[in-house]
Design a protein around this motif. Structure first.
Motif, PDB file in Angstrom:
ATOM      1  N   UNK A  55       0.831  -1.204   0.000  1.00 21.39           N
ATOM      2  CA  UNK A  55       0.000   0.000   0.000  1.00 21.39           C
ATOM      3  C   UNK A  55       0.866   1.255   0.000  1.00 21.39           C
ATOM      4  N   UNK A  56       1.888   1.273   0.839  1.00 21.94           N
ATOM      5  CA  UNK A  56       2.779   2.421   0.906  1.00 21.94           C
ATOM      6  C   UNK A  56       3.516   2.669  -0.397  1.00 21.94           C
ATOM      7  N   UNK A  57       3.997   1.591  -1.027  1.00 20.18           N
ATOM      8  CA  UNK A  57       4.697   1.713  -2.303  1.00 20.18           C
ATOM      9  C   UNK A  57       3.761   2.267  -3.383  1.00 20.18           C
ATOM     10  N   UNK A 167      -3.897  15.000  -6.597  1.00 25.10           N
ATOM     11  CA  UNK A 167      -3.475  14.599  -5.254  1.00 25.10           C
ATOM     12  C   UNK A 167      -4.659  14.411  -4.318  1.00 25.10           C
ATOM     13  N   UNK A 168      -5.617  15.334  -4.364  1.00 25.08           N
ATOM     14  CA  UNK A 168      -6.777  15.218  -3.477  1.00 25.08           C
ATOM     15  C   UNK A 168      -7.645  14.020  -3.851  1.00 25.08           C
ATOM     16  N   UNK A 169      -7.851  13.844  -5.143  1.00 27.04           N
ATOM     17  CA  UNK A 169      -8.729  12.765  -5.588  1.00 27.04           C
ATOM     18  C   UNK A 169      -8.133  11.405  -5.273  1.00 27.04           C
ATOM     19  N   UNK A 170      -6.852  11.210  -5.602  1.00 28.20           N
ATOM     20  CA  UNK A 170      -6.226   9.914  -5.342  1.00 28.20           C
ATOM     21  C   UNK A 170      -5.982   9.705  -3.857  1.00 28.20           C
ATOM     22  N   UNK A 171      -5.560  10.762  -3.163  1.00 31.91           N
ATOM     23  CA  UNK A 171      -5.295  10.628  -1.736  1.00 31.91           C
ATOM     24  C   UNK A 171      -6.512  10.210  -0.944  1.00 31.91           C
ATOM     25  N   UNK A 174      -7.541   6.092  -2.574  1.00 27.31           N
ATOM     26  CA  UNK A 174      -6.704   4.899  -2.666  1.00 27.31           C
ATOM     27  C   UNK A 174      -6.449   4.209  -1.334  1.00 27.31           C
ATOM     28  N   UNK A 175      -6.747   4.876  -0.222  1.00 21.87           N
ATOM     29  CA  UNK A 175      -6.497   4.270   1.083  1.00 21.87           C
ATOM     30  C   UNK A 175      -7.535   3.197   1.385  1.00 21.87           C
ATOM     31  N   UNK A 176      -7.066   1.993   1.689  1.00 21.32           N
ATOM     32  CA  UNK A 176      -7.952   0.912   2.108  1.00 21.32           C
ATOM     33  C   UNK A 176      -8.202   1.015   3.606  1.00 21.32           C
ATOM     34  N   UNK A 177      -9.349   0.526   4.034  1.00 24.72           N
ATOM     35  CA  UNK A 177      -9.730   0.647   5.437  1.00 24.72           C
ATOM     36  C   UNK A 177      -9.794  -0.733   6.097  1.00 24.72           C
ATOM     37  N   UNK A 201     -11.877  -7.214   1.906  1.00 26.28           N
ATOM     38  CA  UNK A 201     -12.608  -6.599   0.799  1.00 26.28           C
ATOM     39  C   UNK A 201     -13.670  -5.614   1.239  1.00 26.28           C
ATOM     40  N   UNK A 202     -14.138  -5.730   2.472  1.00 30.56           N
ATOM     41  CA  UNK A 202     -15.159  -4.800   2.957  1.00 30.56           C
ATOM     42  C   UNK A 202     -14.619  -3.380   3.030  1.00 30.56           C
ATOM     43  N   UNK A 203     -13.297  -3.258   3.225  1.00 33.50           N
ATOM     44  CA  UNK A 203     -12.663  -1.945   3.268  1.00 33.50           C
ATOM     45  C   UNK A 203     -12.006  -1.565   1.966  1.00 33.50           C
ATOM     46  N   UNK A 204     -12.303  -2.308   0.896  1.00 32.24           N
ATOM     47  CA  UNK A 204     -11.770  -1.997  -0.426  1.00 32.24           C
ATOM     48  C   UNK A 204     -10.750  -3.010  -0.896  1.00 32.24           C
ATOM     49  N   UNK A 205     -10.549  -3.068  -2.203  1.00 33.38           N
ATOM     50  CA  UNK A 205      -9.561  -3.950  -2.826  1.00 33.38           C
ATOM     51  C   UNK A 205      -8.793  -3.151  -3.867  1.00 33.38           C
TER      52      UNK A 205
END
Length: 257
Positions: A55-57, A167-171, A174-177, A201-205
Motif C-alpha cells: 500500500x505504501x509503495x 493529489x486530493x482525488x487519489x489521496x 486509494x487508502x484501504x480501510x 474486501x469490505x474496506x476496499x480492494x
C-alpha cells in the motif's frame, strides 16, 4: 524383491534429470524442473512485501507520477458519479456524469471551467437562471456546449475542482480501510498485478502493478462505493484555457441548475 523397483526408480530419476537438462539447454525461459516457478520472477518485487508495505509503495508511486487517467464510478452521499478524468499537477480535464447529465470539466491552474449541453442548465423545465418566461430556451441555448468559468467564490467551485485535483482525488480514494491482507496475483489489463484488501474486501480492494513501478491499477471501493481504473500513468496531455469564442462569462456566480 527390491532390486528391480530400485533399479526402475533409478532409471526414472536419470531420465527426468536428462529431460530437464535438455529442456534448459533448449530454452532458458522454461523453468519448473525440480521445483516450482518463482511467482515474483521478473517482477518489481513488491509481491514479496507485506500488504501495508505494498500500500505504501503504491501510494508513493501515485503521488510521484506526473499524470494519470482515472475512470469508473464513485458513489458518494447516495449519488453515483461516472468519471473519465485525466489529471496532473497543473490541473485536469474530462467528463463527469451524474443523475443522467454529463458535463465536462477543465481546470488550468486555479481557473476552473464547466461545459454542458443546454438541458444541463435547465431545472424542472425552467430557465438556466432559475426564472421562468419566454426567454428560458434562449438563456440555456447561450450556454449550450460552451465553457462557463466557475468563480472561486461560488459554492460549486470546491466540489467541482475536486474532480480535477490529482493529489486530493487519489489521496482520498486509494487508502484501504481495516486490516490489510495480500490477495491473489493475476493480471489487470496487460499488466501483472497483486491485490491487497482491507477487511477482506469490505474496506476496499486495490490491484497494484507487478510490472515496472508499483502503480495502483484498479480500485474496488469498500461498501460497494464504486470501481475505478487508473491508467496512462505519466502520459502527458495538453491543458489549455478555452478561447473567447468557446466560453461564456457568467459573472461571479454560476447560473442555477
Amino acid at each position: 524383491m527390491t532390486v528391480l523397483p530400485l533399479a526402475s526408480r533409478a532409471r526414472r530419476a536419470a531420465f527426468v534429470s536428462a529431460m530437464c537438462a535438455g529442456l534448459v539447454a533448449a530454452s532458458t525461459s522454461l523453468t519448473g524442473c525440480g521445483g516450482g516457478e518463482d511467482p515474483d520472477a521478473g517482477t518489481n518485487g513488491v509481491g514479496k512485501l507485506s500488504a501495508s508495505k505494498i500500500q505504501g509503495k503504491a501510494d508513493r508511486a501515485a503521488e510521484a507520477a506526473s499524470a494519470v487517467r482515472l475512470s469508473g464510478t464513485v458513489v458518494s452521499k447516495n449519488h453515483t458519479y461516472t468519471l473519465d478524468m485525466r489529471l496532473k499537477g497543473e490541473g485536469g480535464t474530462g467528463s463527469v456524469t451524474s443523475k443522467g447529465q454529463t458535463f465536462q470539466l477543465l481546470r488550468v491552474g486555479d481557473e476552473l471551467y464547466l461545459k454542458a449541453g443546454s438541458e444541463f442548465w435547465t431545472h424542472d423545465g425552467g430557465a438556466a437562471d432559475g426564472k421562468s418566461g419566454s426567454g428560458d430556451g434562449a438563456a440555456a441555448a447561450k450556454l449550450d456546449d460552451k465553457y462557463v468559468k466557475v468563480p472561486q467564490g461560488d459554492p460549486a467551485y470546491q466540489q467541482l475542482s475536486g474532480f480535477t485535483d490529482k493529489d486530493k482525488l487519489l489521496g482520498g480514494m486509494l487508502t484501504l480501510h481495516g486490516q490489510l491482507a495480500k490477495g491473489d496475483r493475476g493480471k489487470t489489463g496487460r499488466l501483472r498485478s497483486i491485490k491487497i484488501t482491507g477487511d477482506e474486501g469490505a474496506g476496499g480492494t486495490l490491484s497494484v502493478s507487478l510490472d515496472g513501478k508499483p502503480y495502483p491499477l484498479r480500485l474496488e471501493r469498500g461498501g460497494h462505493a464504486g470501481t475505478l481504473k487508473l491508467t496512462d500513468w505519466n502520459e502527458d496531455f495538453p491543458l489549455k484555457e478555452p478561447g473567447k469564442d468557446e466560453m461564456v462569462d457568467y459573472g461571479k456566480q454560476l447560473p442555477t441548475s
